[in-house]
Motif scaffolding. Structure first.
Motif, PDB file in Angstrom:
ATOM      1  N   TRP A  18      46.757  25.731  45.011  1.00 19.25           N
ATOM      2  CA  TRP A  18      45.479  25.592  44.303  1.00 19.25           C
ATOM      3  C   TRP A  18      44.368  26.334  45.049  1.00 19.25           C
ATOM      4  O   TRP A  18      43.527  27.001  44.448  1.00 19.25           O
ATOM      5  N   THR A  19      44.365  26.246  46.364  1.00 15.61           N
ATOM      6  CA  THR A  19      43.367  26.945  47.169  1.00 15.61           C
ATOM      7  C   THR A  19      43.548  28.452  47.064  1.00 15.61           C
ATOM      8  O   THR A  19      42.565  29.190  46.926  1.00 15.61           O
ATOM      9  N   LEU A  20      44.786  28.913  47.113  1.00 15.66           N
ATOM     10  CA  LEU A  20      45.057  30.349  46.973  1.00 15.66           C
ATOM     11  C   LEU A  20      44.591  30.848  45.601  1.00 15.66           C
ATOM     12  O   LEU A  20      43.982  31.920  45.504  1.00 15.66           O
ATOM     13  N   LEU A  21      44.865  30.091  44.570  1.00 16.34           N
ATOM     14  CA  LEU A  21      44.416  30.466  43.225  1.00 16.34           C
ATOM     15  C   LEU A  21      42.895  30.586  43.171  1.00 16.34           C
ATOM     16  O   LEU A  21      42.358  31.541  42.598  1.00 16.34           O
ATOM     17  N   ALA A  22      42.189  29.647  43.779  1.00 13.46           N
ATOM     18  CA  ALA A  22      40.729  29.685  43.783  1.00 13.46           C
ATOM     19  C   ALA A  22      40.203  30.901  44.539  1.00 13.46           C
ATOM     20  O   ALA A  22      39.269  31.573  44.085  1.00 13.46           O
TER      21      ALA A  22
ATOM     22  N   ILE B 208      37.840  36.418  44.447  1.00 16.62           N
ATOM     23  CA  ILE B 208      37.895  37.832  44.827  1.00 16.62           C
ATOM     24  C   ILE B 208      37.917  38.721  43.596  1.00 16.62           C
ATOM     25  O   ILE B 208      37.178  39.711  43.506  1.00 16.62           O
ATOM     26  N   VAL B 209      38.753  38.385  42.619  1.00 17.94           N
ATOM     27  CA  VAL B 209      38.829  39.184  41.388  1.00 17.94           C
ATOM     28  C   VAL B 209      37.495  39.161  40.650  1.00 17.94           C
ATOM     29  O   VAL B 209      37.008  40.206  40.192  1.00 17.94           O
TER      30      VAL B 209
ATOM     31  N   TYR C 184      35.196  42.414  40.000  1.00 20.23           N
ATOM     32  CA  TYR C 184      34.893  42.767  38.615  1.00 20.23           C
ATOM     33  C   TYR C 184      33.379  42.897  38.404  1.00 20.23           C
ATOM     34  O   TYR C 184      32.913  43.861  37.807  1.00 20.23           O
ATOM     35  N   THR C 185      32.628  41.919  38.914  1.00 25.67           N
ATOM     36  CA  THR C 185      31.176  41.963  38.705  1.00 25.67           C
ATOM     37  C   THR C 185      30.515  43.038  39.555  1.00 25.67           C
ATOM     38  O   THR C 185      29.376  43.415  39.291  1.00 25.67           O
TER      39      THR C 185
END
Length: 78
Positions: free
Chosen positions: A47-51, A56-57, A61-62
């Motif tokens: 869950w932490t890695l996903l967050a 980062i993505v 992107y922004t």
């Protein structure tokens, strides 16, 4: 860009933001709490890695998208 298109896009972004907030912060943890799920260390790491990957993505992107739009706009003006 027309004001009506900006307003429509702002409403769409607001709906998505509120929907994802509800699902990821309220609904998903609530379901796991109600069912009595015990968080394992592996689940927590995932869950932490996903967050972190999501952050980062989103940051890339922004950061990159406005630069690409600026480049494409300058290219069509010439």
């Amino acid at each position: 860009m027309e004001d009506s298109k900006l307003i429509r896009d702002a409403k769409l972004c607001t709906r998505w933001a509120l929907g994802l907030t509800f699902i990821l912060i309220i609904l998903f943890p609530s379901i796991m709490f109600i069912t009595g799920y015990t968080y394992s260390l592996t689940f927590f790491k995932g869950w932490t890695l996903l967050a972190v990957v999501w952050l980062i993505v989103a940051g890339l992107y922004t950061t990159i998208r406005p630069l690409v739009e600026y480049y494409l706009e300058r290219k069509t003006d010439v």
